[in-house]
Design a protein around this motif. Structure first.
Motif, PDB file in Angstrom:
ATOM      1  N   ASN A 169       0.830  -1.213   0.000  1.00 55.65           N
ATOM      2  CA  ASN A 169       0.000   0.000   0.000  1.00 55.65           C
ATOM      3  C   ASN A 169       0.859   1.255   0.000  1.00 55.65           C
ATOM      4  N   ARG A 170       1.972   1.217   0.728  1.00 57.11           N
ATOM      5  CA  ARG A 170       2.871   2.376   0.740  1.00 57.11           C
ATOM      6  C   ARG A 170       3.495   2.614  -0.627  1.00 57.11           C
ATOM      7  N   ARG A 171       3.932   1.552  -1.281  1.00 59.52           N
ATOM      8  CA  ARG A 171       4.487   1.701  -2.623  1.00 59.52           C
ATOM      9  C   ARG A 171       3.433   2.162  -3.616  1.00 59.52           C
ATOM     10  N   LEU A 172       2.196   1.699  -3.425  1.00 61.74           N
ATOM     11  CA  LEU A 172       1.126   2.136  -4.317  1.00 61.74           C
ATOM     12  C   LEU A 172       0.835   3.622  -4.140  1.00 61.74           C
ATOM     13  N   ARG A 173       0.845   4.100  -2.886  1.00 62.00           N
ATOM     14  CA  ARG A 173       0.643   5.534  -2.649  1.00 62.00           C
ATOM     15  C   ARG A 173       1.789   6.357  -3.237  1.00 62.00           C
ATOM     16  N   GLU A 174       3.018   5.880  -3.106  1.00 61.39           N
ATOM     17  CA  GLU A 174       4.146   6.590  -3.698  1.00 61.39           C
ATOM     18  C   GLU A 174       4.040   6.627  -5.215  1.00 61.39           C
ATOM     19  N   PHE A 175       3.602   5.529  -5.806  1.00 64.46           N
ATOM     20  CA  PHE A 175       3.437   5.502  -7.256  1.00 64.46           C
ATOM     21  C   PHE A 175       2.369   6.485  -7.712  1.00 64.46           C
ATOM     22  N   GLU A 176       1.247   6.517  -7.000  1.00 71.91           N
ATOM     23  CA  GLU A 176       0.190   7.461  -7.355  1.00 71.91           C
ATOM     24  C   GLU A 176       0.650   8.899  -7.177  1.00 71.91           C
ATOM     25  N   GLU A 177       1.457   9.172  -6.142  1.00 77.90           N
ATOM     26  CA  GLU A 177       1.975  10.523  -5.928  1.00 77.90           C
ATOM     27  C   GLU A 177       2.912  10.925  -7.068  1.00 77.90           C
ATOM     28  N   ARG A 178       3.763  10.000  -7.515  1.00 75.15           N
ATOM     29  CA  ARG A 178       4.641  10.303  -8.648  1.00 75.15           C
ATOM     30  C   ARG A 178       3.850  10.539  -9.925  1.00 75.15           C
ATOM     31  N   GLN A 179       2.782   9.763 -10.114  1.00 73.30           N
ATOM     32  CA  GLN A 179       1.952   9.960 -11.292  1.00 73.30           C
ATOM     33  C   GLN A 179       1.266  11.323 -11.252  1.00 73.30           C
ATOM     34  N   ARG A 180       0.792  11.720 -10.077  1.00 72.38           N
ATOM     35  CA  ARG A 180       0.140  13.020  -9.945  1.00 72.38           C
ATOM     36  C   ARG A 180       1.134  14.156 -10.191  1.00 72.38           C
ATOM     37  N   GLN A 181       2.358  14.017  -9.663  1.00 78.45           N
ATOM     38  CA  GLN A 181       3.375  15.037  -9.882  1.00 78.45           C
ATOM     39  C   GLN A 181       3.746  15.123 -11.352  1.00 78.45           C
ATOM     40  N   TYR A 182       3.811  13.977 -12.010  1.00 80.98           N
ATOM     41  CA  TYR A 182       4.140  13.969 -13.432  1.00 80.98           C
ATOM     42  C   TYR A 182       3.053  14.656 -14.256  1.00 80.98           C
ATOM     43  N   ARG A 183       1.793  14.399 -13.936  1.00 79.05           N
ATOM     44  CA  ARG A 183       0.701  15.063 -14.659  1.00 79.05           C
ATOM     45  C   ARG A 183       0.729  16.567 -14.433  1.00 79.05           C
ATOM     46  N   GLN A 184       1.027  16.994 -13.224  1.00 78.33           N
ATOM     47  CA  GLN A 184       1.120  18.427 -12.963  1.00 78.33           C
ATOM     48  C   GLN A 184       2.261  19.062 -13.745  1.00 78.33           C
ATOM     49  N   ASP A 185       3.406  18.396 -13.813  1.00 77.20           N
ATOM     50  CA  ASP A 185       4.519  18.929 -14.601  1.00 77.20           C
ATOM     51  C   ASP A 185       4.152  19.019 -16.073  1.00 77.20           C
ATOM     52  N   GLN A 186       3.456  18.017 -16.591  1.00 79.20           N
ATOM     53  CA  GLN A 186       3.049  18.049 -17.990  1.00 79.20           C
ATOM     54  C   GLN A 186       2.065  19.193 -18.251  1.00 79.20           C
ATOM     55  N   GLU A 187       1.144  19.420 -17.314  1.00 81.76           N
ATOM     56  CA  GLU A 187       0.192  20.516 -17.482  1.00 81.76           C
ATOM     57  C   GLU A 187       0.887  21.870 -17.448  1.00 81.76           C
ATOM     58  N   ARG A 188       1.847  22.032 -16.524  1.00 79.18           N
ATOM     59  CA  ARG A 188       2.579  23.300 -16.477  1.00 79.18           C
ATOM     60  C   ARG A 188       3.401  23.514 -17.743  1.00 79.18           C
ATOM     61  N   GLN A 189       4.009  22.447 -18.252  1.00 77.77           N
ATOM     62  CA  GLN A 189       4.775  22.577 -19.482  1.00 77.77           C
ATOM     63  C   GLN A 189       3.884  22.932 -20.660  1.00 77.77           C
ATOM     64  N   ALA A 190       2.692  22.323 -20.729  1.00 75.71           N
ATOM     65  CA  ALA A 190       1.755  22.638 -21.805  1.00 75.71           C
ATOM     66  C   ALA A 190       1.285  24.088 -21.709  1.00 75.71           C
ATOM     67  N   GLU A 191       1.016  24.575 -20.497  1.00 75.71           N
ATOM     68  CA  GLU A 191       0.612  25.968 -20.326  1.00 75.71           C
ATOM     69  C   GLU A 191       1.730  26.915 -20.732  1.00 75.71           C
ATOM     70  N   SER A 192       2.990  26.555 -20.379  1.00 78.42           N
ATOM     71  CA  SER A 192       4.115  27.410 -20.756  1.00 78.42           C
ATOM     72  C   SER A 192       4.271  27.473 -22.273  1.00 78.42           C
ATOM     73  N   GLU A 193       4.150  26.342 -22.950  1.00 76.49           N
ATOM     74  CA  GLU A 193       4.255  26.339 -24.407  1.00 76.49           C
ATOM     75  C   GLU A 193       3.116  27.115 -25.050  1.00 76.49           C
ATOM     76  N   ALA A 194       1.914  26.981 -24.487  1.00 78.80           N
ATOM     77  CA  ALA A 194       0.793  27.736 -25.032  1.00 78.80           C
ATOM     78  C   ALA A 194       1.002  29.235 -24.860  1.00 78.80           C
ATOM     79  N   GLU A 195       1.574  29.650 -23.715  1.00 75.05           N
ATOM     80  CA  GLU A 195       1.858  31.065 -23.498  1.00 75.05           C
ATOM     81  C   GLU A 195       2.908  31.569 -24.480  1.00 75.05           C
ATOM     82  N   GLN A 196       3.928  30.776 -24.748  1.00 71.26           N
ATOM     83  CA  GLN A 196       4.940  31.179 -25.722  1.00 71.26           C
ATOM     84  C   GLN A 196       4.347  31.302 -27.122  1.00 71.26           C
ATOM     85  N   GLU A 197       3.468  30.382 -27.487  1.00 67.87           N
ATOM     86  CA  GLU A 197       2.820  30.470 -28.792  1.00 67.87           C
ATOM     87  C   GLU A 197       1.943  31.721 -28.887  1.00 67.87           C
ATOM     88  N   ARG A 198       1.264  32.017 -27.785  1.00 66.30           N
ATOM     89  CA  ARG A 198       0.413  33.211 -27.791  1.00 66.30           C
ATOM     90  C   ARG A 198       1.241  34.474 -27.945  1.00 66.30           C
TER      91      ARG A 198
END
Length: 276
Positions: free
Chosen positions: A176-205
């Motif tokens: 269960n601890r490893r599963l929670r750590e995996f889910e936390e890493r997945q959530r952090q990865y999605r947040q990084d991808q969203e921030r990167q997408a927003e940054s690229e969209a701002e540069q395009e704008r």
């Protein structure tokens, strides 16, 4: 010539990645079930084997009976034997060791508690601890040294069941601890991808705004005179401007060298000073 090294390199890389993934994601299978006593009392096979029934030594069936007697006696001294319940046909590889759960071979030694030749003459009383179908059990019985058959049954091992239950709970908590750590890493990865997408969209704008206002020639991100995100129109306009600018004649001032004075009256329309 180059195919073999490339294939070797790819195989090495794939093997390394497979080892890393296997090391990170492999989960050890639990050895026991969550409720061992309930399964031992309710399972049909355990109910049959928990009653005393006939057992028989099954090792070396292709050898003569005298040789099988000798081999059975030797195996009991060594701490192991193959025994089967004749009623159900259940074959068991029994280990008669005092510390059967130890990882060290020198600790798994047979003692008189598990192999007793002195309790009854002509018989050997045996005891074996093991895990069967996720339940900790104890095999108890005796076998005649001449006929190589006897009586045996299975019993529930309370002491070992408590130890295995504690190990099972620890494994579940770790999973269960490893599963929670995996889910936390997945959530952090999605947040990084969203921030990167927003940054690229701002540069395009911002680039589109510069293109509309005509400021795309003077951008901090320009490289070799072109903006990094240039359109077909901007590149064409830039080439037109470059071609037009190349036609502009820029006067070049020659360096001053030794001068020779020539008579101006000989050629009044020519300059009187020539550069040599």
């Amino acid at each position: 010539m180059n195919e073999e090294p490339n294939g070797t390199m790819l195989s090495l890389v794939s093997s390394a990645l497979r080892c890393r993934v296997t090391e990170k994601l492999t989960v050890r299978m639990p050895r026991v079930v969550s409720d061992q006593r309930a399964k031992f009392e309710n399972d049909e096979l355990f109910r049959k084997l928990s009653r005393e029934s006939e057992v028989r030594y099954t090792g070396f069936r292709d050898r003569p009976h005298d040789e099988r007697q000798l081999r059975f006696h030797t195996e009991c001294r060594e701490g192991h034997a193959d025994v089967a319940f004749t009623a159900t046909g259940t074959n068991l590889q029994l280990s008669f060791a005092a510390n059967a759960w130890s990882d060290k071979p020198e600790d798994r030694t047979p003692t008189q508690e598990f192999v007793n030749f002195d309790r009854e003459p002509g018989k050997v009383h045996l005891k074996s601890q093991f895990i069967m179908n996720g339940v900790c059990v104890v095999w108890r019985g005796w076998i005649d040294l001449q006929r190589l058959d006897g009586i045996g049954c299975l019993e529930f091992d309370d002491d070992r069941a408590e130890v295995e239950d504690a190990i099972l709970r620890e494994q579940i908590d770790q999973y269960n601890r490893r599963l929670r750590e995996f889910e936390e890493r997945q959530r952090q990865y999605r947040q990084d991808q969203e921030r990167q997408a927003e940054s690229e969209a701002e540069q395009e704008r911002q680039m589109l705004v510069r293109l509309e206002t005509g400021d795309y020639y003077q951008t901090p991100s320009s490289q070799n005179g072109f903006p990094r995100h240039r359109t077909q129109r901007s590149e064409k306009d830039y080439r037109i401007r470059t071609k037009a600018d190349s036609r502009i004649e820029v006067p070049i001032r020659a360096p001053q060298k030794r001068a020779a004075v020539i008579d101006a009256q000989r050629s009044p329309w020519k300059p009187s000073l020539y550069i040599l």
